[in-house]
Design an enzyme around this catalytic site. Structure first.
Site, PDB file in Angstrom:
ATOM      1  CG  ASP A 148      -1.912  -1.043   1.268  1.00  0.00           C
ATOM      2  OD1 ASP A 148      -2.469  -1.310   0.107  1.00  0.00           O
ATOM      3  OD2 ASP A 148      -1.940  -1.861   2.205  1.00  0.00           O
TER       4      ASP A 148
ATOM      5  N   GLY B  29      16.640  19.328  -6.293  1.00  0.00           N
ATOM      6  CA  GLY B  29      17.827  19.183  -5.720  1.00  0.00           C
ATOM      7  C   GLY B  29      17.743  19.447  -4.269  1.00  0.00           C
TER       8      GLY B  29
ATOM      9  CG  ASP C 187      15.211  15.686  -3.458  1.00  0.00           C
ATOM     10  OD1 ASP C 187      16.089  15.146  -4.102  1.00  0.00           O
ATOM     11  OD2 ASP C 187      15.001  16.958  -3.629  1.00  0.00           O
TER      12      ASP C 187
ATOM     13  CG  HIS D  54       5.415  16.143   7.451  1.00  0.00           C
ATOM     14  ND1 HIS D  54       4.839  17.506   7.554  1.00  0.00           N
ATOM     15  CD2 HIS D  54       5.145  16.302   5.646  1.00  0.00           C
ATOM     16  CE1 HIS D  54       4.352  18.075   6.631  1.00  0.00           C
ATOM     17  NE2 HIS D  54       4.511  17.424   5.589  1.00  0.00           N
ATOM     18  CD  GLU D  55       6.403  14.320   2.919  1.00  0.00           C
ATOM     19  OE1 GLU D  55       5.396  13.905   2.292  1.00  0.00           O
ATOM     20  OE2 GLU D  55       6.977  15.063   3.143  1.00  0.00           O
TER      21      GLU D  55
ATOM     22  CG  HIS E 182       1.301  14.547   3.498  1.00  0.00           C
ATOM     23  ND1 HIS E 182       0.138  15.450   3.906  1.00  0.00           N
ATOM     24  CD2 HIS E 182       2.484  15.052   3.407  1.00  0.00           C
ATOM     25  CE1 HIS E 182       0.791  16.637   4.052  1.00  0.00           C
ATOM     26  NE2 HIS E 182       2.239  16.481   3.759  1.00  0.00           N
TER      27      HIS E 182
ATOM     28  CG  HIS F  80       0.977  20.691   4.384  1.00  0.00           C
ATOM     29  ND1 HIS F  80       1.480  21.079   3.376  1.00  0.00           N
ATOM     30  CD2 HIS F  80       1.777  19.768   4.972  1.00  0.00           C
ATOM     31  CE1 HIS F  80       2.437  20.470   3.126  1.00  0.00           C
ATOM     32  NE2 HIS F  80       2.707  19.356   3.878  1.00  0.00           N
TER      33      HIS F  80
ATOM     34  CG  ASP G 294      21.341 -27.282   9.420  1.00  0.00           C
ATOM     35  OD1 ASP G 294      20.524 -27.446  10.391  1.00  0.00           O
ATOM     36  OD2 ASP G 294      21.354 -28.239   8.606  1.00  0.00           O
TER      37      ASP G 294
ATOM     38  CG  ASP H 114      22.527 -23.436  19.388  1.00  0.00           C
ATOM     39  OD1 ASP H 114      22.980 -24.627  19.413  1.00  0.00           O
ATOM     40  OD2 ASP H 114      22.018 -23.142  20.297  1.00  0.00           O
TER      41      ASP H 114
ATOM     42  CB  VAL I  29      29.709 -17.880  15.067  1.00  0.00           C
ATOM     43  CG1 VAL I  29      30.990 -17.123  15.664  1.00  0.00           C
ATOM     44  CG2 VAL I  29      29.982 -19.268  15.704  1.00  0.00           C
TER      45      VAL I  29
HETATM   46 ZN   LIG Z   1       3.604  17.728   3.962  1.00  0.00          ZN
END
Ligand SMILES: [Zn+2]
Ligand SMILES: [Zn+2]
Length: 572
Positions: free
Chosen positions: A170, A188, A211, A232-233, A236, A242, A374, A478, A480
């Protein structure tokens, strides 16, 4: 426009602001300000076909709206504070979603997109990792995504589970830069940081993009805090817009890290918003595991159910009694395999979930009836993961098996000192000290120098050797692992572990500690009597009082016996 995706059209112009020094904006600042207001929903974009221009009054109104939303003095002008805020890094999504009429009525508080998921169990998948500017370890990135989602599910009836089937998730999470096939290019470093798509039926709904040209960081103020932006994202992705409220994680501007991901709590505004959409959480004993489909739970009943005493948790029992079949360091996380299930411990030391995940749901390609691994290790030359079960081995790229597997263990050409072909591996790990691969079987071990190309290596000359060369540890562990920044080597046996410092083959006395307490986050048991050697103990420290009391009886006997043998060995 596809309303299902919920992200309204944003102009693609890159917005850069010079540091404001005067109250009167320069002409280019003015036009960039207008562009910014259009991008984030305060101003309808001018219609190129109708030739309509923005009016002075319309722009002033938009500036006032932006100032009100941000809590600035409403001047209607691009003053220093306003230009300063416009230059802050922020989320790509617009602040204003809805009609002017709605805005006038709107209080200073959270906003809902009008979209929500029609189910409580949501799957997520991390498609890739930051690579352009960030040096965050992939396992840390995944951990932060998990924690950021957990912030929301801690307070609602939502349940998140990671899925290995990325294209069916999802919430598909990815790092991308510039134009990246969704019509909302990044700009950028700085400027826009991330965006997410509101819930809906379309494939892109819920997807969250970061980004990749930002310096994503963890507990480091020199970059952009990934956890903070992720919380935050995901807001949404769950349907929140917001917020103009202070404090709120849904404010559009990035204002620095929110703090420790383990203790962070949503501000009241965000809590009310998410609970409006998905209800107040009905408390449960455990959280759903990663890699295992989340069972659907009934809705909260209108009248509270009668209180009952919680039955013993079988997951906790399996986790705390130890006896793991295999332990592996994979991408910096420690995986504990037992029966058909596994637990994962993050590099930060926290378990992904107290509930185990089914091995075959995560590692697609192992036999469906797998009930014992194993040994497992991650090959350092190509990060492929190698599983040993009985007389076969499998090679995985991430969680997918390579074609042609399983293949016979005999390809590893391991022969015992008595010349017999090895038919089972008990432990496998890459020693951080020298980068070599070690396989253990029945008291002997083989060393391998793995080259590029992924072919199965031959054992190094003069092997096998006796495991007794590793002083102070069980001869038939068992499993390592080498793990952690110090590159210590950990031997696991029963419910105990022994830590060897980097490069040390003979460190004399090593005190075993409790795997349950130190790794599986189980409660420390009441102290039990220490084992004391009968005589001539010398410096042998055979204290096992950290061994948990709920260890299976056979292991209670085994652990002191192993130590006794080691002690005797040192007396000879
Ligand atoms: Zn936002
Ligand atoms: Zn995107």
């Amino acid at each position: 426009m596809d309303t299902g995706s919920g992200l309204i059209y944003l102009t693609a112009t890159v917005v850069m602001f010079a540091s404001p020094v005067t109250l009167a904006p320069m002409p280019d600042q003015y036009y960039r300000g207008v562009d910014w207001l259009s991008r984030y929903g305060y101003l309808s974009p001018p219609d190129p076909h109708a030739g309509k221009l923005q009016t002075k009054e319309g722009i002033e109104k938009a500036i006032r709206q932006m100032q009100r939303f941000a809590g600035l003095t409403e001047t209607g002008e691009l003053d220093a504070d306003t230009l300063n805020l416009m230059s802050k890094p922020r989320c790509s999504l617009p602040d204003i979603v809805g009609t002017e009429d709605m805005l006038r009525k709107r209080k200073k508080r959270y906003a809902l997109s009008g979209l929500r998921w029609g189910k409580k169990g949501l799957t997520w998948s991390l498609l890739n990792y930051p690579k352009l500017q960030s040096t965050l370890d992939p396992s840390l990135v995944k951990y932060l995504m998990y924690q950021a989602l957990k912030v929301w599910s801690d307070n609602t009836n939502l349940q998140f589970s990671e899925t290995g089937q990325a294209n069916q998730a999802d919430i598909k999470i990815s790092f991308a830069h510039s134009i990246h096939d969704d019509g909302y290019p990044f700009d950028g470093k700085g400027g826009t940081l991330a965006h997410a798509f509101f819930p809906g039926d379309v494939d892109i709904a819920g997807d969250t993009h970061f980004d990749d040209e930002e310096s994503w960081t963890y507990r480091d103020d020199r970059g952009t805090d990934l956890f903070t932006v992720a919380v935050h994202e995901f807001g949404h992705a769950l349907g929140l817009s917001h917020s103009s409220s202070h404090p709120s994680i849904m404010q559009p501007y990035y204002s620095g890290p929110v703090g420790d991901e383990n203790t962070y709590k949503l501000p009241m505004d965000d809590l009310q918003a998410i609970q409006t959409l998905y209800g107040v959480k009905v408390k449960r004993e455990t959280t759903p595991p990663v890699g295992r489909p989340t069972p659907r739970r009934p809705e909260r009943p209108k009248t509270p159910p009668p209180r009952v005493t919680a039955p013993p948790d079988p997951d906790a029992q399996a986790r705390c009694e130890g006896g793991f079949d295999a332990v592996a360091n994979i991408r910096g996380e420690v995986f504990f395999f037992k029966g058909s299930y596994f637990w994962r411990m993050q590099r930060t030391g926290s378990l992904v979930s107290f509930s185990p995940a089914r091995i075959t749901n995560f590692w697609m390609g192992l036999p469906h009836d797998t009930n014992k691994i194993d040994a497992v290790y991650e090959r350092k030359t190509d990060n492929h993961i190698i599983f040993f079960i009985g007389s076969n081995y499998w090679i995985f790229k991430d969680t997918s098996v390579l074609p042609g597997y399983p293949r016979p263990l005999s390809e590893w050409r391991m022969r015992t000192q008595s010349g017999k072909q090895v038919d089972q591996v008990q432990s496998a790990f890459v020693w951080a000290h020298n980068g070599k691969t070690y396989l253990f079987s029945r008291g002997e071990f083989w060393r391998f120098t793995e080259g590029q190309g992924g072919t199965v290596p031959q054992p190094d000359a003069e092997y096998p050797k006796s495991v007794s060369l590793w002083k102070g540890v069980p001869s038939d562990p068992d499993d390592v692992i080498s793990w952690g920044q110090e590159g210590y080597t950990y031997f696991f046996k029963g419910n105990s572990y022994w830590a060897l410092k980097s490069g040390g083959l003979d460190e004399g006395v090593i005190t075993p500690k409790s795997t349950a307490v130190d790794w599986m986050r189980c409660p420390a048991p009441a102290p039990t009597p220490s084992y004391k050697p009968r005589s001539g103990g010398g410096q042998c420290n055979c204290d096992v009082n950290t061994a948990p009391t709920f260890t299976a009886p056979s292991r209670l006997i085994l652990v002191p016996l192993v130590i006794l043998l080691q002690c005797v060995g040192q007396l000879i």
